[in-house]
Enzyme design. Structure first.
Site, PDB file in Angstrom:
ATOM      1  N   HIS A  49      25.706  -7.081 -19.740  1.00  0.00           N
ATOM      2  CA  HIS A  49      25.592  -5.883 -20.549  1.00  0.00           C
ATOM      3  C   HIS A  49      26.870  -5.038 -20.476  1.00  0.00           C
ATOM      4  CE1 HIS A  49      21.515  -7.246 -20.465  1.00  0.00           C
ATOM      5  NE2 HIS A  49      21.148  -6.318 -21.326  1.00  0.00           N
ATOM      6  N   MET A 179      15.490  -2.644 -14.981  1.00  0.00           N
ATOM      7  CA  MET A 179      14.894  -3.962 -15.158  1.00  0.00           C
ATOM      8  C   MET A 179      14.365  -4.150 -16.574  1.00  0.00           C
ATOM      9  SD  MET A 179      11.314  -3.386 -13.083  1.00  0.00           S
ATOM     10  CE  MET A 179      10.257  -4.360 -14.145  1.00  0.00           C
TER      11      MET A 179
END
Length: 339
Positions: A49, A179
């Protein structure tokens, strides 16, 4: 696809990314913010990411999916709760702005909530958990996504891996849970693919409806495995419902009708614990939990027990000293995109 990597410094990465974003007509302020966020995510070891996501982001810019001139703005206010519209602006810019606003509301009211619609991918959600914790706020943040997991018992992807972030400020190091509701975030699965490696555990279904740890097979149809099986499936649906309802924005269903993942809904909830006058007690309680957990005997000698966010902080320190490992394929692509 090879798994070769090179090591570069955080300064090199930030400078190259700033140059790239300016090349694509972002303002200096936005280019600087995005370069910093992408670099920080990669420093923490979240290449999936961070740096690995940049070429796709630029593709979205070129396709007009991301409106480079747009920013989130408030459209409705209800005291400590607000609705904002992202106008399909850059996800990092919008999420940073809404996190700051949720912090402001929390410091004014004790709690503050900003629900954001019509935005783009925020990249690493933990970024905003850390921003809130650095501002001395507890945060609960989440986003919906395009459909990329089958609901439990189903065959086709109808639910999203809807990342959930929870952060708690702490002087010795913030606690940050970040998460996805899939066993592996799809960016992480792609990271394994780039490195030519299999997942350490099954991460989704292949074309034969069998659980697999092969990134290629999982990515072919994007059918991820929910965490906790049926429990993760239910949690994904609840987060999607909350994000869409609170923001009056798109659900995973509506996002899935689009050609690209865009127009997503996000929630930024912050709490200001300093409204209580028991700071020392809060610190004691957190340390008690961490110390107790750290003291567990590892199943495998030499292993270590971590609290949420601890390992990424250690990875960051290591990469600052040794350089950041980056896929040669990804880095070359970014150099090419920079013109």
């Amino acid at each position: 696809m090879t798994g070769k990597t090179i090591r570069i410094t955080s300064r090199q990465m930030q400078d190259e990314l700033y140059k790239l974003f300016v090349h694509y007509k972002f303002t200096d302020e936005k280019a600087s913010l995005m370069a910093s966020v992408y670099t920080e995510s990669t420093l923490a070891g979240v290449n999936s990411h961070g740096i690995n996501r940049v070429p796709l982001f630029i593709e979205y810019v070129k396709n007009g999916v991301v409106n480079i001139d747009a920013e989130a703005e408030k459209v409705e206010s209800f005291g400590s709760m607000e609705r904002w519209d992202g106008h399909l602006g850059p996800g990092i810019v919008n999420a940073t702005k809404c996190t700051k606003r949720a912090v402001e509301l929390a410091k004014e009211h004790g709690m503050g909530l900003v629900a954001l619609r019509h935005t783009n991918h925020w990249m690493r959600g933990g970024t905003y958990g850390r921003q809130a914790a650095d501002a001395h706020c507890i945060s609960i943040l989440f986003t919906n996504t395009q459909p990329n997991m089958p609901p439990w018992g189903g065959k086709d992807s109808r639910i999203g891996n809807n990342p959930l972030v929870i952060s708690i400020p702490r002087e010795q190091g913030n606690i940050v849970l970040d998460m996805s509701i899939s066993q592996f975030a799809f960016g992480k699965i792609n990271d394994y693919k780039l490195r030519g490696k299999k997942l350490p555990f099954p991460g989704g279904w292949d074309d034969n409806d069998e659980l697999s740890n092969d990134p290629e097979k999982i990515l072919s149809k994007e059918r991820g495995l929910p965490i906790g099986y049926w429990k993760g499936s239910a949690l994904s649906m609840i987060l999607d419902m909350l994000a869409a309802l609170l923001s009056a924005g798109n659900s995973t269903y509506k996002i899935g009708l689009k050609e690209f993942e865009t127009g997503i809904s996000q929630v930024f909830l912050c709490l200001y614990p300093d409204v209580y006058s028991d700071k020392d007690l809060r610190q004691k309680l957190i340390d008690e939990i961490i110390d107790y957990t750290h003291g567990a005997e590892p199943m495998h000698p030499g292993d270590q027990i971590y609290y949420p966010g601890e390992r990424s902080s250690l990875t960051r320190e290591k990469h600052l000293k040794e350089g950041i490992p980056v896929s040669t394929v990804v880095w070359q692509k970014i150099i090419e995109l920079s013109g």
